[in-house]
Design an enzyme around this catalytic site. Structure first.
Site, short mmCIF file in Angstrom:
data_model
loop_
_atom_site.label_atom_id
_atom_site.label_comp_id
_atom_site.label_asym_id
_atom_site.label_seq_id
_atom_site.Cartn_x
_atom_site.Cartn_y
_atom_site.Cartn_z
N TRP A 1 -4.37 1.66 2.44
CA TRP A 1 -4.68 0.42 2.27
C TRP A 1 -6.31 0.82 1.81
O TRP A 1 -7.06 1.50 2.64
CB TRP A 1 -4.66 -0.46 3.44
N TYR B 1 0.92 -1.15 -0.13
CA TYR B 1 -0.09 -0.11 0.06
C TYR B 1 1.01 1.15 -0.09
O TYR B 1 1.89 1.52 0.92
CB TYR B 1 -0.91 0.04 1.22
N ASP C 1 -2.07 7.00 -10.74
CA ASP C 1 -2.12 5.52 -10.48
C ASP C 1 -1.91 4.75 -11.57
O ASP C 1 -1.82 5.02 -12.67
CB ASP C 1 -3.64 5.47 -9.58
N GLU D 1 1.85 -14.07 3.68
CA GLU D 1 2.74 -13.66 2.56
C GLU D 1 3.93 -14.33 2.41
O GLU D 1 4.53 -14.78 1.42
CB GLU D 1 2.58 -12.30 2.13
C1 FMN Z 1 2.80 -1.14 -7.09
C2 FMN Z 1 1.87 -1.48 -6.39
C3 FMN Z 1 1.04 -0.59 -5.68
C4 FMN Z 1 -0.05 -0.77 -4.79
N1 FMN Z 1 -0.60 0.23 -4.22
C5 FMN Z 1 -1.67 -0.21 -3.39
C6 FMN Z 1 -2.29 0.86 -2.63
O1 FMN Z 1 -1.73 1.90 -2.38
N2 FMN Z 1 -3.50 0.39 -1.85
C7 FMN Z 1 -3.89 -0.80 -1.88
O2 FMN Z 1 -4.99 -1.04 -1.20
N3 FMN Z 1 -3.43 -1.85 -2.69
C8 FMN Z 1 -2.44 -1.40 -3.50
N4 FMN Z 1 -1.97 -2.44 -4.15
C9 FMN Z 1 -2.71 -3.56 -4.45
C10 FMN Z 1 -2.18 -4.49 -3.10
O3 FMN Z 1 -0.85 -4.50 -3.25
C11 FMN Z 1 -2.75 -6.02 -3.40
O4 FMN Z 1 -4.17 -5.76 -3.59
C12 FMN Z 1 -2.50 -6.65 -2.17
O5 FMN Z 1 -2.98 -8.10 -2.51
C13 FMN Z 1 -3.04 -6.46 -1.07
O6 FMN Z 1 -2.73 -7.27 0.14
P1 FMN Z 1 -3.76 -7.68 1.10
O7 FMN Z 1 -4.84 -8.65 0.17
O8 FMN Z 1 -2.97 -8.21 2.04
O9 FMN Z 1 -4.37 -6.63 1.69
C14 FMN Z 1 -0.64 -2.07 -5.05
C15 FMN Z 1 -0.03 -3.24 -5.83
C16 FMN Z 1 1.19 -2.89 -6.54
C17 FMN Z 1 1.78 -3.79 -7.41
#
Ligand code: FMN
Length: 613
Positions: free
Chosen positions: A191, A177, A286, A237
């Protein structure tokens, strides 16, 4: 090929040995310039190279970008020759059934031992804590945090592994995030509401407790990838990273909070989030290719900043695809196919076209067995973890090769009966969806292009007549509205022909009005799908057109269906269309930065990515 890197430094060395790394020695600015250079590399054929900026103005730390940004580099990162072979390795594990004999049981033992090897291990040797700053010593301005795009609200940490722990279960979560830097020791914590980090945050909010948070920046590539993977809540993870690496991730205790972080990380930010405090975050250019809008998010207060003795700051740039994150998503698409197959064995393959920016469209190939099977899979997708954000789901038969986008497109356009094969429903939407009238919830579309069985009603086929001459089409469009200018009919050999039309919006005429008028025009009856696009969009750039269609269309408001034909309004929406939310701008680099980077191409050593001047 190396299958496990101890840390980011080892991965950088391997990239360099493989000719996949470019060292940029000339001084560069973390304010837009690194983005501009990285964007050129990402969009160069084959994803350019990983870039190591050795001399970043106002910081003593080098910056790495685009390290995952090609098929070869994502495979190197995950220690595999192909993403499919990594998926096959996972498939072996998820398909373990109860042993039928002692021999079979004995055969499973090595797999059991291998499983134990994936579990993260504690270590007291924490390279990430070679240098420690606490309290007043913390100063984020020493890090070369990037301001990525001109309208960004500030500098953002873009490749962070954010580690939290559930108050209820004690289970760890690592998610990626972004963090907007507010000052020397606070950042935003972005998040999204649907993500696990946010779910754990709600637990702390209900309990009225501060939430400890640790952020690792620049981890070994398997850990970085794992933080982006949509694992079910409660699954660590670090186990996925261990599986990918075939070696456990070594975790070290933080110096100021009760959490553990990957011991070999380049930087670690430690601190807490106060559940009662929210602050405006954004805008941010984004991965949709648009700016995500300002929103209220928690604030991360730092209690320590630690790093290796000579750390590299890892970052990514997101923007209009293709960018580095497309390859992280490609890895997820391949790795998660076996997991999806466990729940829905009839799903043989799936594909998330880059133009759909992951949440806007998923195409699935299934073994169809009974009437309504495709609808059942659509419902499953819309109820499945992060796949549930998908705005459009298109289903084809398993014989269709999803690696051949043109073929997929032709199959869908040849097969579908636009009256009976499109299905509109509602559900949760990704936070980043900007086309729906309301945030987070809205219309979805299912497209069933699987073959019909004898026990299903046959399709009605659209009778495609002769294509009128260009002058006739032009005259018809001019007679319909002075706002309609250019047009283009893609040369596809399909029953449902497409006509792309430029619409110069005047702020008064709703797209729907023009869609209604256009569908009534007799001359245009040979085209079953009319698509309105903002004037200025190159109608022959199909990737651009698809990106606009997937991002800008709310299936209920913007698709008009009449007599087995469609008009789709893929333009930017505003009040005259009944859209009252702000509409985000397309991301574009500041012209003076783009110009200066091109002029400095030789000095920067990036001529190969710059294309003709
Ligand atoms: C470069 C990058 C940036 C990301 N930034 C965000 C973000 O700012 N907020 C968010 O909710 N997900 C973001 N994501 C997507 C989450 O990392 C992804 O949905 C992940 O599975 C979330 O993990 P969780 O399921 O444990 O919450 C991003 C993904 C990438 C590849």
């Amino acid at each position: 090929m190396k299958s496990a890197y101890r840390n980011l430094g080892e991965f950088i060395s391997e990239l360099e040995k493989a000719g996949e790394l470019l060292r940029v020695k000339a001084p560069v600015s973390s304010d837009l310039e690194i983005t501009c250079i990285t964007d050129l590399a990402s969009k160069a054929p084959g994803g350019g190279k990983a870039l190591l900026f050795e001399h970043v103005r106002k910081s003593r730390f080098p910056v790495l970008t685009n390290a995952f940004g090609s098929e070869r580099r994502i495979c190197m990162a995950l220690g595999t020759h192909s993403l499919d072979s990594l998926a096959q390795r996972l498939d072996r594990f998820v398909r373990i059934g109860p042993p039928k004999s002692f021999r079979q049981l004995a055969g499973m033992l090595p797999m059991g031992l291998e499983l134990i090897r994936f579990l993260p291990r504690r270590t007291s040797r924490a390279a990430c804590q070679e240098v420690i700053y606490r309290g007043e010593q913390i100063d984020l301005s020493m890090l070369p945090v990037l301001k990525c795009w001109p309208q960004d609200g500030g500098p953002f940490v873009t490749l962070p592994v954010v580690i939290t722990r559930s108050l209820k279960t004690g289970r760890r979560n690592a998610g990626m995030y972004r963090l907007q830097v507010f000052d020397r020791n606070t950042t935003g914590m972005h998040w999204h509401i649907h993500k696990d980090g946010s779910n754990y945050f709600q637990e702390y909010r209900k309990a009225g407790k501060r939430m400890p948070v640790a952020v690792a920046i620049g981890t070994d590539p398997a850990v970085t990838y794992a933080a982006t993977a949509p694992l079910p809540r409660g699954i660590d993870e670090m186990m996925l990273a261990g599986f990918i690496r075939k070696r456990p991730v070594r975790m070290a205790r933080c110096v100021s909070v009760d959490l553990e972080v990957p011991a070999e990380a380049e930087f670690v930010l430690e601190g807490y989030v106060d559940p009662e405090e929210l602050r405006q975050e954004g805008p941010f250019g984004d991965h949709t290719g648009y700016y995500s809008l300002v929103g209220d998010y928690p604030v991360f207060h730092m209690t320590a900043l630690t790093h290796r003795r000579n750390p590299v700051y890892a970052a990514t740039i997101v923007g209009r695809p293709p960018m580095e994150d497309c390859w992280l998503a490609k890895a997820t698409e391949r790795i998660f196919l076996p997991l999806l197959g466990v729940l829905h064995p009839e799903v043989r393959d799936f594909w998330m076209p880059w133009e759909g920016v992951f949440h806007n469209i998923v195409v699935m190939a299934i073994d169809k067995e009974y009437p309504g099977h495709a609808r059942r899979i659509m419902s499953a997708v819309w109820g499945q973890g992060q796949m549930s954000f998908s705005k459009a789901v298109a289903l084809v038969d398993s014989g269709v090769d999803l690696k051949n986008p043109r073929k997929v497109m032709e199959t869908i356009l040849n097969r579908v009966d636009l009256e009976s094969d499109l299905y509109i429903t509602e559900g949760v939407l990704d936070v980043l969806d900007h086309s729906a009238p309301d945030p987070l919830f809205g219309a979805k579309i299912g497209i069933d292009a699987t073959s019909r069985r004898p026990d299903e009603r046959p399709r009605l086929k659209h009778a495609a007549g002769q294509i009128p001459a260009d002058e006739v089409i032009e005259k018809t469009l001019n007679n319909t509205s002075a706002l309609l200018s250019a047009f283009h009919a893609p040369p596809l050999d399909v029953c449902n022909r497409l006509l792309l039309i430029s619409f110069a919006k005047d702020g008064r005429t709703p797209g729907l009005t023009l869609s209604e008028r256009l569908l009534r025009k007799r001359v245009l009856k040979t085209f079953s799908i009319l698509v309105l696009l903002d004037a200025g969009i190159d109608l022959r750039d199909y990737s651009l057109v698809l990106w606009k269609v997937f991002n800008n269309v709310d299936p209920r408001r913007d698709i008009l269906r009449q007599g087995g034909r469609l008009a789709i309004d893929a333009t930017r929406k505003s009040a005259e269309d009944g859209h009252t939310r702000p509409w985000p701008d397309d991301i574009e680099m500041a012209p003076e930065v783009a110009e200066s980077v091109r002029k400095r191409a030789k000095e920067l050593g990036i001529e190969e990515f710059c294309g003709p001047f």
